[in-house]
Design a protein around this motif. Structure first.
Motif, short mmCIF file in Angstrom:
data_model
loop_
_atom_site.label_atom_id
_atom_site.label_comp_id
_atom_site.label_asym_id
_atom_site.label_seq_id
_atom_site.Cartn_x
_atom_site.Cartn_y
_atom_site.Cartn_z
N GLY A 110 0.79 -0.85 0.16
CA GLY A 110 -0.27 -0.01 0.21
C GLY A 110 0.71 1.24 0.46
N ARG A 111 0.49 1.91 -1.11
CA ARG A 111 1.16 2.79 -0.85
C ARG A 111 1.05 4.29 0.78
N VAL A 112 1.58 5.14 0.51
CA VAL A 112 1.82 6.36 1.35
C VAL A 112 0.36 7.40 0.98
N PRO A 113 -0.35 7.34 1.52
CA PRO A 113 -1.54 8.98 1.00
C PRO A 113 -0.29 10.37 1.09
N GLY A 114 -0.93 10.56 0.10
CA GLY A 114 -0.44 12.64 0.38
C GLY A 114 -0.40 12.95 1.63
N ASN A 115 -1.84 12.62 2.15
CA ASN A 115 -1.40 13.57 3.36
C ASN A 115 -1.42 12.50 5.14
N ALA A 116 -0.59 12.30 4.24
CA ALA A 116 -0.07 11.55 5.15
C ALA A 116 0.54 12.58 6.51
N PRO A 117 0.53 12.25 7.73
CA PRO A 117 0.85 13.66 8.80
C PRO A 117 2.33 14.01 8.74
N THR A 118 2.65 15.09 9.08
CA THR A 118 4.13 15.52 9.62
C THR A 118 4.58 14.82 11.03
N ILE A 119 5.50 14.56 11.28
CA ILE A 119 6.87 14.45 12.37
C ILE A 119 7.30 15.87 12.48
N ARG A 120 7.75 16.17 14.02
CA ARG A 120 8.01 17.89 14.08
C ARG A 120 9.00 17.33 15.20
N TRP A 121 10.62 16.95 14.85
CA TRP A 121 10.94 16.30 15.81
C TRP A 121 12.41 17.36 16.45
#
Ligand code: GCU
Length: 431
Positions: free
Chosen positions: A95-106
């Motif tokens: 399965g592909r990662v959807p375009g609106n996958a969340p961002t992660i701030r580190w």
């Protein structure tokens, strides 16, 4: 289309030699006489451990384009064939990662400069996932060799339970040399050999059960009115693999880490994840996939141990919805494990299997690495250098493909770690 498919399915079932089991509900013992797990899948397929009954199969040729033309050079591989295979794995398997996958701030915090009796600097990397409320976070523990003069290569180990925290006393001032959890690698040896070592628990990105598998990143990525990922969108293996890439983003923000020399390590379902993570993110310099088995490094077309039929029925959330097309139709899958491995080429991959882990088909893993060989050679790298299963406990680590068949079970053994570190030295140490 229905009738020909049915016919194909029946021919296939018959050719695989399990037609006799298809219509019976006779109770199966949990294991065979050798202790190998026996399962009857919903298709009627019963686990096979007899090489004579593995069946005949033809692997799709990684070096032939979808239009039938041969791939003769590295440029055609990189620009045309590799993207074709990657896209098939995305839409049909993981399965592909959807375009609106969340961002992660580190955020990177140094917790101790004298961990492991002064051998290591202990940092924690805390990632905030999207804008969920309450906030969702993921924590990575990172040990770096103390006193390193240049940025360190790092082994990123995606784990089930273990975190480096368990190897360190509160505050990071560890006295214990070895972690308590056997899941972790030989921490002090890894550090002494000049590597950083990081652990991240996989379920911090997404859960791993029918009930929990749509609870973190896959849930956050649902569009308005969408109740589940689309059939070509990410199962949890893709979500975990994507998560490994986000940890690499964090490493890129830390000057003490050489983000161009990061190895991704995983065992079992996380061995599948490590392969897919390395395939979809070419920033990973090396992959160590332990006992990954079915839909990992083992050829799915071999009827041995776990099969597509078991995998699709027992772990549907780990895959794209489209993967459900393939129980009973393994030969119709447009890909097989050798193509997954070849997506990582020319970067090195180390694969292990165990004598007491026939469920994961160690020989099938070896044969997949053999069949990925032509792609490595096309790209100017050495492959396994043999088509014969090597003797037990004898690591093959001279090429860019590495393999070790250990005596023992479904685990990363101390000998696996040791061979892996030798393999890593050849590829990640500055020459
Ligand atoms: C099950 C599953 C395997 C998987 C393993 C694990 O045994 O059938 O495919 O690799 O769990 O993750 O430990």
């Amino acid at each position: 289309m229905k009738a020909p498919h049915l016919l194909l399915l029946l021919t296939f079932v018959a050719s695989q030699g399990f037609a006799a089991d298809a219509n019976t509900n006779a109770p199966l013992p949990r294991t065979d006489a050798q202790g190998n797990p026996l399962r009857r899948a919903p298709t009627g397929h019963v686990s096979n451990y007899d090489e004579a009954k593995v069946g005949n199969y033809t692997l799709p040729d990684p070096l032939v384009l979808r239009n039938g033309q041969p791939v003769r050079d590295a440029t055609t591989w990189m620009n045309v064939r590799r993207p074709e295979i990657l896209s098939l794995y995305e839409t049909e398997i993981y399965g592909r990662v959807p375009g609106n996958a969340p961002t992660i701030r580190w955020e990177i915090r140094e917790l101790a400069t004298n961990a492991l009796n002064g051998a290591a600097i202990h940092k924690e990397l805390v990632g905030t996932i999207g804008n969920a409320s309450p906030p969702q976070t993921v924590t990575v523990d990172l040990l770096l060799p103390a006193g390193a003069r240049t940025a360190s290569p790092v082994l990123l180990h995606m784990t089930f339970f273990g975190s480096l925290r368990s190897a360190l006393s509160p505050g990071g001032n560890a006295t214990s040399a070895q972690p308590r959890l056997s899941e972790l690698g030989p921490v002090t040896t890894i550090l002494a050999r000049g590597y950083g070592y990081a652990t991240v628990r996989y379920t911090q990105f997404e859960g791993d059960s029918k009930a929990n598998s749509l609870s973190i990143v896959r849930k956050l990525a649902l569009g308005p009115g969408q109740t589940e990922p689309a059939p070509d969108e990410w199962g949890t293996i893709s979500a975990w693999a994507w998560g490994a890439g986000r940890v690499l983003d964090a490493f890129e923000q830390d000057p003490a880490v050489d983000a161009k020399r990061v190895a991704l390590i995983g065992h079992s379902r996380l061995g599948k994840t490590a392969l897919w993570g390395g395939a979809r993110d070419s920033r990973f310099a090396l992959v160590f996939s332990s006992c990954s088995g079915e839909m990992g490094a083992a050829l799915a077309r071999r009827d041995y141990g776990e099969t597509v039929d078991d995998m699709a029925a027992n772990f549907p959330w780990q895959f794209a919805g489209n993967f459900q097309k393939y129980p009973g139709r393994w030969n119709e899958m447009p890909v097989d494990a050798h193509m997954l491995i070849s997506l990582i080429a020319p970067r090195p991959v180390f694969i292990t299997g165990g004598t007491e882990d026939q469920w994961a088909d160690p020989r099938g893993q070896f044969l997949a690495a053999v069949a990925a060989g032509p792609v490595y050679r096309l790209l100017g790298r050495e492959d396994l250098g043999t088509t014969e299963l090597p003797p037990l406990d004898k690591p093959l680590i001279t090429g860019a493909l590495g393999f070790l068949y250990h005596t023992g079970g479904h685990t990363i053994t101390p000998e696996d770690w040791s061979a892996f570190l030798d393999f890593a030295d050849r590829h990640l140490k500055a020459r």
